[in-house]
Scaffold this motif. Structure first.
Motif, short mmCIF file in Angstrom:
data_model
loop_
_atom_site.label_atom_id
_atom_site.label_comp_id
_atom_site.label_asym_id
_atom_site.label_seq_id
_atom_site.Cartn_x
_atom_site.Cartn_y
_atom_site.Cartn_z
N ARG A 2 12.44 11.35 10.47
CA ARG A 2 12.73 11.22 9.04
C ARG A 2 11.57 10.51 8.38
NH1 ARG A 2 18.28 11.36 7.98
NH2 ARG A 2 17.65 11.07 5.83
N THR A 3 11.26 10.91 7.16
CA THR A 3 10.17 10.27 6.45
C THR A 3 10.59 9.89 5.03
OG1 THR A 3 9.33 12.40 5.71
CG2 THR A 3 8.36 11.49 7.70
N ALA A 4 9.94 8.89 4.51
CA ALA A 4 10.14 8.49 3.12
C ALA A 4 8.80 7.96 2.62
CB ALA A 4 11.21 7.42 3.02
N TYR A 5 8.48 8.27 1.40
CA TYR A 5 7.21 7.82 0.85
C TYR A 5 7.40 6.52 0.08
CZ TYR A 5 5.35 12.27 2.24
OH TYR A 5 4.96 13.33 3.00
N VAL A 6 6.41 5.67 0.22
CA VAL A 6 6.43 4.43 -0.55
C VAL A 6 5.12 4.36 -1.34
CG1 VAL A 6 5.45 3.01 1.35
CG2 VAL A 6 6.86 1.93 -0.43
N THR A 7 5.23 3.90 -2.57
CA THR A 7 4.03 3.69 -3.36
C THR A 7 3.65 2.23 -3.32
OG1 THR A 7 5.40 3.48 -5.34
CG2 THR A 7 4.50 5.64 -4.88
N ALA A 8 2.41 1.95 -3.66
CA ALA A 8 1.91 0.58 -3.55
C ALA A 8 2.72 -0.36 -4.43
CB ALA A 8 0.44 0.53 -3.95
N VAL A 40 0.85 -1.19 0.00
CA VAL A 40 0.00 0.00 0.00
C VAL A 40 0.89 1.25 0.00
CG1 VAL A 40 -2.00 -1.02 1.17
CG2 VAL A 40 -0.13 -0.06 2.53
N ALA A 41 0.36 2.32 -0.52
CA ALA A 41 1.08 3.59 -0.50
C ALA A 41 0.93 4.22 0.88
CB ALA A 41 0.52 4.53 -1.56
N ASP A 42 2.02 4.73 1.40
CA ASP A 42 1.96 5.38 2.71
C ASP A 42 3.28 6.12 2.91
OD1 ASP A 42 1.40 6.06 5.46
OD2 ASP A 42 0.15 4.29 5.60
N GLU A 43 3.43 6.62 4.12
CA GLU A 43 4.62 7.37 4.47
C GLU A 43 5.34 6.59 5.57
OE1 GLU A 43 5.47 11.74 6.52
OE2 GLU A 43 3.47 11.17 5.82
#
Ligand code: CU
Length: 117
Positions: free
Chosen positions: A78-84, A67-70
């Motif tokens: 620290r954050t990184a985005y991931v797509t589904a 799933v897409a989330d952060e």
């Protein structure tokens, strides 16, 4: 890739204390502490574990998600985005000691804990 579903065997979630102490991450040839987490069907494959990393080391948290989330690393913020269906890598220097949660931010889903010491 599509390994078996171990999730069901590991009882109900919640960010439980992992019981048997922190695990050691894989270490790459160039000394990077590499923690890999996979999210499938709303849960962390294999359950949520805590990893011990040395203070001052470079850490990569690699998150594969269906799933897409952060991805959010608390404490270091620290954050990184991931797509589904993709993988994202959060890389940082562990220069702050303590125990830090990593979660899927929008779902408040705990992914792993990093114990820096
Ligand atoms: Cu968060």
């Amino acid at each position: 890739m599509a390994a078996t579903l171990v999730v069901a065997a590991l009882a109900v979630g919640g960010c439980g204390s992992a019981g048997s102490g922190p695990a050691a991450p894989a270490v790459t040839a160039d000394g990077v502490q590499r923690v890999e987490v996979a999210v499938a069907g709303g849960a962390v494959t294999g359950g949520v574990r805590r990893f011990a990393v040395p203070l001052g080391s470079t850490v990569e948290v690699v998150v594969a998600s269906d799933v897409a989330d952060e991805v959010h690393l608390h404490g270091y913020d620290r954050t990184a985005y991931v797509t589904a269906g993709a993988t994202t890598t959060l890389r940082f220097v562990a220069d702050l000691p303590g125990v830090f949660d990593v979660e899927l931010e929008q779902r408040s889903l705990p992914l792993t804990q990093l114990q820096v010491s």
